[in-house]
Design an enzyme around this catalytic site. Structure first.
Site, PDB file in Angstrom:
ATOM      1  N   GLY A  42      31.041  36.623  31.987  1.00  7.84           N
ATOM      2  CA  GLY A  42      32.025  36.520  33.058  1.00  7.84           C
ATOM      3  C   GLY A  42      32.706  37.824  33.407  1.00  7.84           C
ATOM      4  O   GLY A  42      33.631  37.852  34.209  1.00  7.84           O
ATOM      5  N   HIS A  43      32.262  38.906  32.823  1.00  6.92           N
ATOM      6  CA  HIS A  43      32.987  40.178  33.012  1.00  6.92           C
ATOM      7  C   HIS A  43      32.004  41.328  33.172  1.00  6.92           C
ATOM      8  O   HIS A  43      31.733  42.042  32.240  1.00  6.92           O
ATOM      9  CB  HIS A  43      33.863  40.432  31.782  1.00  6.92           C
ATOM     10  CG  HIS A  43      35.008  41.357  32.047  1.00  6.92           C
ATOM     11  ND1 HIS A  43      34.911  42.714  31.910  1.00  6.92           N
ATOM     12  CD2 HIS A  43      36.268  41.125  32.442  1.00  6.92           C
ATOM     13  CE1 HIS A  43      36.071  43.270  32.186  1.00  6.92           C
ATOM     14  NE2 HIS A  43      36.908  42.320  32.507  1.00  6.92           N
ATOM     15  N   PHE A  44      31.534  41.655  34.185  1.00  9.71           N
ATOM     16  CA  PHE A  44      31.466  41.106  35.532  1.00  9.71           C
ATOM     17  C   PHE A  44      30.032  40.689  35.803  1.00  9.71           C
ATOM     18  O   PHE A  44      29.134  41.473  35.503  1.00  9.71           O
ATOM     19  CB  PHE A  44      31.881  42.158  36.549  1.00  9.71           C
ATOM     20  CG  PHE A  44      33.289  42.640  36.382  1.00  9.71           C
ATOM     21  CD1 PHE A  44      34.346  41.900  36.867  1.00  9.71           C
ATOM     22  CD2 PHE A  44      33.570  43.817  35.707  1.00  9.71           C
ATOM     23  CE1 PHE A  44      35.654  42.349  36.720  1.00  9.71           C
ATOM     24  CE2 PHE A  44      34.861  44.260  35.552  1.00  9.71           C
ATOM     25  CZ  PHE A  44      35.909  43.532  36.061  1.00  9.71           C
ATOM     26  N   ILE A  49      30.487  44.808  31.805  1.00  8.08           N
ATOM     27  CA  ILE A  49      31.151  45.825  30.987  1.00  8.08           C
ATOM     28  C   ILE A  49      32.021  45.091  29.971  1.00  8.08           C
ATOM     29  O   ILE A  49      32.449  43.960  30.207  1.00  8.08           O
ATOM     30  CB  ILE A  49      32.007  46.826  31.801  1.00  8.08           C
ATOM     31  CG1 ILE A  49      33.162  46.133  32.514  1.00  8.08           C
ATOM     32  CG2 ILE A  49      31.155  47.613  32.766  1.00  8.08           C
ATOM     33  CD1 ILE A  49      34.161  47.089  33.128  1.00  8.08           C
TER      34      ILE A  49
END
Length: 134
Positions: A42-44, A49
């Site tokens: 979920g990041h990103f 990252i």
């Protein structure tokens, strides 16, 4: 070499490369950021990252594994500062140098985290004895 892992927001395991000695030489730890790290989903999406809070978690695990002084229960009393200098990507090896100083009953840790591309973060932590005031 010792290993430090714990329950938290990251899956990787921190390896202690050099336990260090306060005032003489810093401790050194490494962790390879797994490409399967669950937080990366979920990041990103499309450009993963490692979030800064996860970098702090890895540094904190390395600090706990190298904390000097008598055998005693310690707790993280403060994240005194954090400065993120460049991103950490899946598959990177995060190398952490930890310098320890004693201040009264507390231990302070200055950490420099880097990847193969250069500096990634500078973090300062303070640990105090479990049950101590502060």
């Amino acid at each position: 070499m010792t290993t430090a892992s714990a329950c938290g927001p990251v899956d990787g395991t921190v390896d202690v490369v050099e336990p260090g000695a306060p005032g003489e030489r810093p401790a050194r730890c490494e962790v390879r950021v797994p490409e399967t790290e669950r937080v990366l989903a979920g990041h990103f999406p499309g450009f993963p990252i490692l979030p800064g809070v996860c970098v702090v978690e890895y540094v904190q695990r390395g600090a706990r594994a190298t904390l000097p002084g008598p055998v005693r229960q310690w707790r993280l009393a403060a994240l005194e500062s954090s400065r993120f200098l460049s991103p950490v990507y899946p598959g990177d090896t995060l190398s952490v140098e930890l310098s320890w100083t004693r201040e009264g009953e507390d231990w302070r840790c200055r950490a420099k985290a880097a990847t193969g591309r250069g500096p990634a973060a500078q973090i300062r932590l303070r640990f105090t004895g479990r049950g101590a005031a502060g």
